[in-house]
Design a protein around this motif. Structure first.
Motif, PDB file in Angstrom:
ATOM      1  N   HIS A 192       2.929   4.225  -5.796  1.00  0.00           N
ATOM      2  CA  HIS A 192       4.216   4.603  -6.409  1.00  0.00           C
ATOM      3  C   HIS A 192       4.772   5.886  -5.790  1.00  0.00           C
ATOM      4  O   HIS A 192       5.973   5.981  -5.543  1.00  0.00           O
ATOM      5  N   TYR A 193       3.901   6.862  -5.544  1.00  0.00           N
ATOM      6  CA  TYR A 193       4.354   8.104  -4.918  1.00  0.00           C
ATOM      7  C   TYR A 193       4.898   7.846  -3.512  1.00  0.00           C
ATOM      8  O   TYR A 193       5.912   8.414  -3.107  1.00  0.00           O
ATOM      9  N   ALA A 194       4.220   6.985  -2.758  1.00  0.00           N
ATOM     10  CA  ALA A 194       4.669   6.675  -1.399  1.00  0.00           C
ATOM     11  C   ALA A 194       6.034   5.986  -1.417  1.00  0.00           C
ATOM     12  O   ALA A 194       6.920   6.320  -0.621  1.00  0.00           O
ATOM     13  N   LEU A 195       6.215   5.041  -2.329  1.00  0.00           N
ATOM     14  CA  LEU A 195       7.515   4.371  -2.437  1.00  0.00           C
ATOM     15  C   LEU A 195       8.604   5.357  -2.825  1.00  0.00           C
ATOM     16  O   LEU A 195       9.707   5.335  -2.262  1.00  0.00           O
ATOM     17  N   ALA A 196       8.296   6.244  -3.779  1.00  0.00           N
ATOM     18  CA  ALA A 196       9.284   7.244  -4.217  1.00  0.00           C
ATOM     19  C   ALA A 196       9.645   8.201  -3.086  1.00  0.00           C
ATOM     20  O   ALA A 196      10.765   8.713  -3.042  1.00  0.00           O
ATOM     21  N   ALA A 197       8.716   8.409  -2.164  1.00  0.00           N
ATOM     22  CA  ALA A 197       8.966   9.304  -1.030  1.00  0.00           C
ATOM     23  C   ALA A 197       9.664   8.589   0.121  1.00  0.00           C
ATOM     24  O   ALA A 197       9.932   9.206   1.160  1.00  0.00           O
ATOM     25  N   GLY A 198       9.945   7.294  -0.046  1.00  0.00           N
ATOM     26  CA  GLY A 198      10.673   6.554   0.971  1.00  0.00           C
ATOM     27  C   GLY A 198       9.799   5.928   2.058  1.00  0.00           C
ATOM     28  O   GLY A 198      10.312   5.504   3.085  1.00  0.00           O
ATOM     29  N   GLU A 199       8.508   5.854   1.815  1.00  0.00           N
ATOM     30  CA  GLU A 199       7.616   5.213   2.789  1.00  0.00           C
ATOM     31  C   GLU A 199       7.836   3.702   2.765  1.00  0.00           C
ATOM     32  O   GLU A 199       8.241   3.148   1.736  1.00  0.00           O
ATOM     33  N   PRO A 200       7.558   3.020   3.876  1.00  0.00           N
ATOM     34  CA  PRO A 200       7.707   1.554   3.896  1.00  0.00           C
ATOM     35  C   PRO A 200       6.810   0.869   2.862  1.00  0.00           C
ATOM     36  O   PRO A 200       5.728   1.372   2.540  1.00  0.00           O
ATOM     37  N   LYS A 201       7.256  -0.268   2.373  1.00  0.00           N
ATOM     38  CA  LYS A 201       6.495  -1.017   1.370  1.00  0.00           C
ATOM     39  C   LYS A 201       5.088  -1.342   1.851  1.00  0.00           C
ATOM     40  O   LYS A 201       4.145  -1.318   1.061  1.00  0.00           O
ATOM     41  N   GLU A 202       4.942  -1.656   3.148  1.00  0.00           N
ATOM     42  CA  GLU A 202       3.629  -2.009   3.693  1.00  0.00           C
ATOM     43  C   GLU A 202       2.654  -0.844   3.583  1.00  0.00           C
ATOM     44  O   GLU A 202       1.475  -1.034   3.294  1.00  0.00           O
ATOM     45  N   VAL A 203       3.147   0.363   3.816  1.00  0.00           N
ATOM     46  CA  VAL A 203       2.311   1.567   3.727  1.00  0.00           C
ATOM     47  C   VAL A 203       1.888   1.792   2.276  1.00  0.00           C
ATOM     48  O   VAL A 203       0.717   2.022   1.987  1.00  0.00           O
ATOM     49  N   ALA A 204       2.848   1.710   1.369  1.00  0.00           N
ATOM     50  CA  ALA A 204       2.560   1.934  -0.051  1.00  0.00           C
ATOM     51  C   ALA A 204       1.561   0.902  -0.574  1.00  0.00           C
ATOM     52  O   ALA A 204       0.604   1.254  -1.272  1.00  0.00           O
ATOM     53  N   LEU A 205       1.758  -0.350  -0.222  1.00  0.00           N
ATOM     54  CA  LEU A 205       0.845  -1.402  -0.677  1.00  0.00           C
ATOM     55  C   LEU A 205      -0.560  -1.169  -0.126  1.00  0.00           C
ATOM     56  O   LEU A 205      -1.546  -1.304  -0.851  1.00  0.00           O
ATOM     57  N   ALA A 206      -0.668  -0.790   1.130  1.00  0.00           N
ATOM     58  CA  ALA A 206      -1.981  -0.563   1.747  1.00  0.00           C
ATOM     59  C   ALA A 206      -2.727   0.587   1.080  1.00  0.00           C
ATOM     60  O   ALA A 206      -3.954   0.536   0.942  1.00  0.00           O
ATOM     61  N   ILE A 207      -2.008   1.622   0.653  1.00  0.00           N
ATOM     62  CA  ILE A 207      -2.644   2.738  -0.055  1.00  0.00           C
ATOM     63  C   ILE A 207      -3.342   2.216  -1.317  1.00  0.00           C
ATOM     64  O   ILE A 207      -4.471   2.590  -1.617  1.00  0.00           O
ATOM     65  N   ASP A 208      -2.678   1.336  -2.016  1.00  0.00           N
ATOM     66  CA  ASP A 208      -3.242   0.744  -3.231  1.00  0.00           C
ATOM     67  C   ASP A 208      -4.376  -0.220  -2.890  1.00  0.00           C
ATOM     68  O   ASP A 208      -5.463  -0.164  -3.465  1.00  0.00           O
ATOM     69  N   GLU A 209      -4.148  -1.095  -1.932  1.00  0.00           N
ATOM     70  CA  GLU A 209      -5.134  -2.123  -1.593  1.00  0.00           C
ATOM     71  C   GLU A 209      -6.454  -1.554  -1.069  1.00  0.00           C
ATOM     72  O   GLU A 209      -7.493  -2.192  -1.222  1.00  0.00           O
ATOM     73  N   ALA A 210      -6.420  -0.379  -0.491  1.00  0.00           N
ATOM     74  CA  ALA A 210      -7.634   0.208   0.081  1.00  0.00           C
ATOM     75  C   ALA A 210      -8.710   0.432  -0.974  1.00  0.00           C
ATOM     76  O   ALA A 210      -9.891   0.513  -0.643  1.00  0.00           O
ATOM     77  N   TYR A 211      -8.322   0.501  -2.240  1.00  0.00           N
ATOM     78  CA  TYR A 211      -9.281   0.715  -3.328  1.00  0.00           C
ATOM     79  C   TYR A 211      -9.817  -0.594  -3.894  1.00  0.00           C
ATOM     80  O   TYR A 211     -10.628  -0.580  -4.813  1.00  0.00           O
TER      81      TYR A 211
END
Length: 153
Positions: free
Chosen positions: A76-95
């Protein structure tokens, strides 16, 4: 990378969380390059960026209060900061997997980050002499090894 991570010790022999992030970023970039060669589709620069952002949510009060939200909050923080959806999803998926029966990372970028995280944890843990025993595994090396074998499939 979050400057606050420089002052958070990851493990005495392995340095700060910022040190871990730097190692994982280099690994993720290298793994993504190999994934491209294998036509698995993960951009090395995007993999590095994802790894650099992957632990930033540790600095938030949200994750401090509710550690089970690590990765979820990061997405959520990555999306709010304007990062691409793929980056934000990967941050979550890594866990993932978070619990028995949970999926592993599904996206190519998520798989790359999960593999890089686990490889660093395992290599660093054993290098620091943190071998698991019958009843102790403080850095979850067994779980990381199992997760790494699942991520690599």
């Amino acid at each position: 990378m979050g400057d606050g991570l420089k002052t958070v010790t990851y493990q005495a022999k392995l340095g700060s969380v910022a040190d871990k992030v730097a190692r994982v970023a280099a690994l993720a970039e290298a793994i993504a390059a190999q994934a491209i060669a294998a036509q698995a589709g993960a951009d090395p620069a995007q993999a590095r960026r994802t790894a650099e952002l992957g632990k930033n949510d540790l600095q938030s009060r949200m994750v401090n209060e509710f550690p089970e939200l690590q990765g979820i909050a990061g997405r959520h923080y990555a999306l709010a900061a304007g990062e691409p959806k793929e980056v934000a999803l990967a941050i979550d998926e890594a866990y993932q997997p978070r619990f028995a029966g949970d999926d592993i990372a599904l996206s190519p970028l998520g798989k790359v980050l999960a593999i890089a995280e686990r490889a660093d944890t395992l290599a660093g843990g054993f290098a620091a002499g943190l071998k698991p025993t019958g009843n102790k595994d403080p850095f979850a090396l067994r779980r990381n090894a199992l997760g790494l074998s699942a991520d690599a499939d």
